[in-house]
Motif scaffolding. Structure first.
Motif, mmCIF file in Angstrom:
data_model
loop_
_atom_site.group_PDB
_atom_site.id
_atom_site.type_symbol
_atom_site.label_atom_id
_atom_site.label_comp_id
_atom_site.label_asym_id
_atom_site.label_seq_id
_atom_site.Cartn_x
_atom_site.Cartn_y
_atom_site.Cartn_z
ATOM 1 N N ASN A 57 0.688 -1.348 0.098
ATOM 2 C CA ASN A 57 -0.199 -0.051 0.013
ATOM 3 C C ASN A 57 0.639 1.321 -0.303
ATOM 4 O OD1 ASN A 57 -1.612 2.042 0.880
ATOM 5 N ND2 ASN A 57 -2.805 1.077 1.280
ATOM 6 N N GLN A 58 0.887 2.003 -0.789
ATOM 7 C CA GLN A 58 2.012 2.879 -0.860
ATOM 8 C C GLN A 58 1.640 3.804 -1.044
ATOM 9 O OE1 GLN A 58 1.759 5.463 -5.088
ATOM 10 N NE2 GLN A 58 3.655 5.815 -4.448
ATOM 11 N N ALA A 59 0.616 4.258 -0.100
ATOM 12 C CA ALA A 59 -0.010 5.394 0.615
ATOM 13 C C ALA A 59 0.031 5.211 2.105
ATOM 14 C CB ALA A 59 -2.028 5.767 0.824
ATOM 15 N N ALA A 60 -0.278 3.892 2.925
ATOM 16 C CA ALA A 60 0.789 3.556 4.068
ATOM 17 C C ALA A 60 1.858 3.629 4.382
ATOM 18 C CB ALA A 60 0.318 2.001 4.565
ATOM 19 N N VAL A 61 2.563 3.202 3.255
ATOM 20 C CA VAL A 61 4.011 3.556 3.672
ATOM 21 C C VAL A 61 4.987 4.573 3.565
ATOM 22 C CG1 VAL A 61 6.340 3.553 2.097
ATOM 23 C CG2 VAL A 61 4.450 1.094 1.786
ATOM 24 N N ASN A 62 4.449 5.953 3.055
ATOM 25 C CA ASN A 62 4.208 7.164 2.783
ATOM 26 C C ASN A 62 4.183 7.553 4.161
ATOM 27 O OD1 ASN A 62 6.228 7.532 -0.045
ATOM 28 N ND2 ASN A 62 3.559 7.740 -0.652
ATOM 29 N N ARG A 63 2.935 6.859 4.915
ATOM 30 C CA ARG A 63 2.982 7.711 5.846
ATOM 31 C C ARG A 63 3.729 6.982 6.633
ATOM 32 N NH1 ARG A 63 -2.876 6.523 4.049
ATOM 33 N NH2 ARG A 63 -2.472 4.412 5.618
ATOM 34 N N PHE A 64 4.549 5.929 7.196
ATOM 35 C CA PHE A 64 5.217 5.406 7.666
ATOM 36 C C PHE A 64 6.795 6.412 7.947
ATOM 37 C CE2 PHE A 64 8.955 2.833 8.145
ATOM 38 C CZ PHE A 64 9.256 1.650 8.942
ATOM 39 N N PHE A 65 6.893 6.602 6.345
ATOM 40 C CA PHE A 65 8.102 7.212 5.789
ATOM 41 C C PHE A 65 7.892 8.691 6.929
ATOM 42 C CE2 PHE A 65 9.476 3.878 4.097
ATOM 43 C CZ PHE A 65 10.987 3.567 3.899
ATOM 44 N N THR A 66 6.956 8.796 6.638
ATOM 45 C CA THR A 66 6.664 10.872 7.082
ATOM 46 C C THR A 66 7.084 10.891 8.979
ATOM 47 O OG1 THR A 66 5.502 11.514 5.260
ATOM 48 C CG2 THR A 66 5.092 13.098 6.712
ATOM 49 N N ILE A 67 6.070 9.673 9.400
ATOM 50 C CA ILE A 67 5.998 10.065 10.870
ATOM 51 C C ILE A 67 7.395 8.978 11.670
ATOM 52 C CG2 ILE A 67 4.976 8.800 12.702
ATOM 53 C CD1 ILE A 67 2.431 8.262 11.216
ATOM 54 N N GLU A 68 8.096 8.452 11.026
ATOM 55 C CA GLU A 68 8.680 7.569 11.809
ATOM 56 C C GLU A 68 10.084 8.608 10.945
ATOM 57 O OE1 GLU A 68 9.023 6.005 14.204
ATOM 58 O OE2 GLU A 68 7.403 4.927 13.966
ATOM 59 N N LYS A 69 10.417 8.733 9.573
ATOM 60 C CA LYS A 69 11.224 9.423 9.852
ATOM 61 C C LYS A 69 12.600 8.345 9.657
ATOM 62 C CE LYS A 69 10.027 14.024 9.632
ATOM 63 N NZ LYS A 69 8.522 13.882 10.345
ATOM 64 N N PRO A 70 12.940 6.936 9.676
ATOM 65 C CA PRO A 70 14.549 6.191 8.754
ATOM 66 C C PRO A 70 15.214 6.816 8.818
ATOM 67 C CG PRO A 70 12.695 5.556 8.097
ATOM 68 C CD PRO A 70 12.030 6.810 8.550
ATOM 69 N N GLU A 71 16.045 7.037 9.300
ATOM 70 C CA GLU A 71 18.001 6.904 8.292
ATOM 71 C C GLU A 71 18.665 6.529 7.568
ATOM 72 O OE1 GLU A 71 20.482 9.756 11.538
ATOM 73 O OE2 GLU A 71 18.443 9.284 12.511
ATOM 74 N N GLN A 72 18.425 5.086 7.905
ATOM 75 C CA GLN A 72 18.535 4.194 7.338
ATOM 76 C C GLN A 72 17.942 2.831 7.156
ATOM 77 O OE1 GLN A 72 22.681 1.975 8.704
ATOM 78 N NE2 GLN A 72 22.674 3.943 9.756
ATOM 79 N N VAL A 73 17.756 2.020 6.033
ATOM 80 C CA VAL A 73 16.406 0.737 5.301
ATOM 81 C C VAL A 73 17.471 0.200 5.127
ATOM 82 C CG1 VAL A 73 14.595 0.258 3.890
ATOM 83 C CG2 VAL A 73 14.471 2.597 4.843
ATOM 84 N N TYR A 74 16.977 -1.374 5.691
ATOM 85 C CA TYR A 74 17.134 -2.641 5.015
ATOM 86 C C TYR A 74 16.297 -3.303 4.834
ATOM 87 C CZ TYR A 74 21.708 -2.654 7.387
ATOM 88 O OH TYR A 74 22.333 -2.387 8.306
ATOM 89 N N LEU A 75 16.311 -3.605 3.430
ATOM 90 C CA LEU A 75 14.702 -3.541 2.708
ATOM 91 C C LEU A 75 15.208 -5.538 2.576
ATOM 92 C CD1 LEU A 75 11.870 -3.464 2.118
ATOM 93 C CD2 LEU A 75 13.386 -2.585 -0.256
ATOM 94 N N ALA A 76 14.089 -6.032 4.221
ATOM 95 C CA ALA A 76 14.031 -7.795 3.773
ATOM 96 C C ALA A 76 12.448 -8.416 4.001
ATOM 97 C CB ALA A 76 14.706 -8.233 4.927
ATOM 98 N N ALA A 77 12.122 -7.258 3.116
ATOM 99 C CA ALA A 77 10.859 -7.921 3.254
ATOM 100 C C ALA A 77 10.470 -8.785 1.696
ATOM 101 C CB ALA A 77 9.669 -7.127 3.313
ATOM 102 N N ALA A 78 9.925 -9.307 2.100
ATOM 103 C CA ALA A 78 9.093 -10.215 0.678
ATOM 104 C C ALA A 78 8.468 -11.471 0.994
ATOM 105 C CB ALA A 78 10.883 -10.564 -0.028
ATOM 106 N N LYS A 79 8.138 -11.638 -0.435
ATOM 107 C CA LYS A 79 7.056 -12.849 -0.535
ATOM 108 C C LYS A 79 8.137 -14.549 -0.821
ATOM 109 C CE LYS A 79 2.837 -14.919 -2.253
ATOM 110 N NZ LYS A 79 2.672 -15.497 -0.704
ATOM 111 N N VAL A 80 8.545 -15.404 -0.087
ATOM 112 C CA VAL A 80 9.695 -15.743 -0.477
ATOM 113 C C VAL A 80 8.772 -17.468 -0.136
ATOM 114 C CG1 VAL A 80 11.432 -14.259 -0.260
ATOM 115 C CG2 VAL A 80 10.454 -15.787 1.439
ATOM 116 N N GLY A 81 9.512 -18.346 -1.132
ATOM 117 C CA GLY A 81 8.903 -19.841 -1.152
ATOM 118 C C GLY A 81 9.864 -20.545 -2.100
#
Length: 341
Positions: A57-81
């Motif tokens: 959900n793009q809007a939800a992700v943008n809200r999260f970044f607006t609120i939390e303001k992270p300085e670094q990101v590790y993108l480990a989320a994925a659908k795997v199998g």
């Protein structure tokens, strides 16, 4: 006022008070990254469950970044199998992974995140790529059909990182990197009977056969394909190492605009031999049989991790020890499930 404490590690001074977002923090790789970050003294680690934040959900992700303001990101989320899951749910594998990557990487850029690490997969390389597979094998041949949708999504994530570096590296200081892990296993793995990867699937199958006193365990395929395996905490350590590399030193060792780097153990093993190791680890005493009507996948997948070795990282846990730890983790999960029941 005293200066913020920092850690000089891998040529790059990191502020231990930096806010770090680990997307997928409860998954096998994400939780291992969190363990590594905490072990190194980082105090402001942010995570969200899927129920709290839908990364498609793009809007939800943008809200999260607006609120939390992270300085670094590790993108480990994925659908795997594993092969079965990739064959059964190809639309979900390509859609979910494309959306998660696009939303998180773009939101990171929009909110001024300069340091991001994207986790890909060894399946990005052609099915018949020269072995061991080097970084420059990307897009040089046909992908393995059984996981092509997932591989295409991961390739898109790599190219997003490269494209944002290319367009915004000079003007915004954007430094987005990608790591391509080999087959991972260890604490926090998914032991689902049909949708898991080979190591957790074998652990569960042999354990259940031991409890049932079964005369044999059936393994998919011929047992001949060779695969490389890496303990998940070694992978997490590699992730922090790559993030910590000085930008100038990193770029001096990689090709212009290249964002991805291989992470592997450096050795592979036939699936039949792996099955024997898991059988021994679990303590199962029956026979192993092979269902040759089931697909093998690519004949061999060994990563060329020479670049990362040159940059100063090596794994610490060998396969035998890693399998022992993984089996203990499986037993712990079984105890928790039994308690919940």
């Amino acid at each position: 006022m005293s200066a913020k404490p920092s850690l000089q590690w891998a040529n790059e001074p990191f502020d231990l008070d930096s806010k770090i977002y680990v997307a997928g923090h409860r998954g096998m790789v994400g939780s291992a990254i969190v363990r590594q970050l905490k072990a190194r003294g980082y105090r402001r680690i942010v995570g969200r469950t899927h129920a709290e934040l839908d990364l498609t959900n793009q809007a939800a992700v943008n809200r999260f970044f607006t609120i939390e303001k992270p300085e670094q990101v590790y993108l480990a989320a994925a659908k795997v199998g594993g092969i079965h899951a990739n064959n059964t749910y190809p639309a979900e594998f390509i859609y979910d992974n494309l959306m998660v990557q696009a939303n998180v990487i773009h939101a990171a850029h929009e909110h001024g995140v300069r340091k991001l690490l994207f986790l890909g997969s060894s399946c990005i390389y052609p099915r018949l790529a020269p072995q061991p597979m080097a970084e420059d094998a990307l897009l040089t041949g046909v992908l393995e059909p059984t996981n092509e949708p997932y591989a295409v999504a991961k390739i898109a994530g790599i190219k997003m990182c490269e494209s944002y570096n290319r367009q915004y590296g000079e003007s915004h200081g954007t430094d987005y990197r990608s790591v391509m892990p080999t087959n991972l296993y260890g604490p926090g793995d998914n032991y689902h009977p049909t949708n898991s990867h080979v190591v957790p699937a074998l652990i569960r199958r042999f354990h259940e056969a031991k409890l049932a006193g079964a005369a044999s365990v059936v393994i998919w395929g011929t047992g001949m394909p060779k695969r490389e395996f890496l303990y998940v905490d070694d992978m997490a350590a590699a992730c922090l190492h790559v993030m910590g590399l000085n930008k100038r030193d990193y770029q001096a060792q990689t090709k212009p605009q290249q964002a991805h780097i291989n992470v592997g153990s450096g050795c592979d093993i036939a699936i039949g031999e792996l099955a024997m190791l898991v059988k021994k680890t679990v303590g199962y005493e029956g026979r192993i049989e092979f269902d040759t009507d089931k697909p093998d996948g690519a004949p061999r997948k060994l990563m060329d991790s020479a670049l990362l070795r040159k940059l100063g990282w090596t794994p610490a846990v060998d396969l035998q020890r890693g399998l022992e730890i993984a089996y203990c983790d499986f037993m712990s999960q079984q105890q928790v499930e039994a308690t919940l029941d």
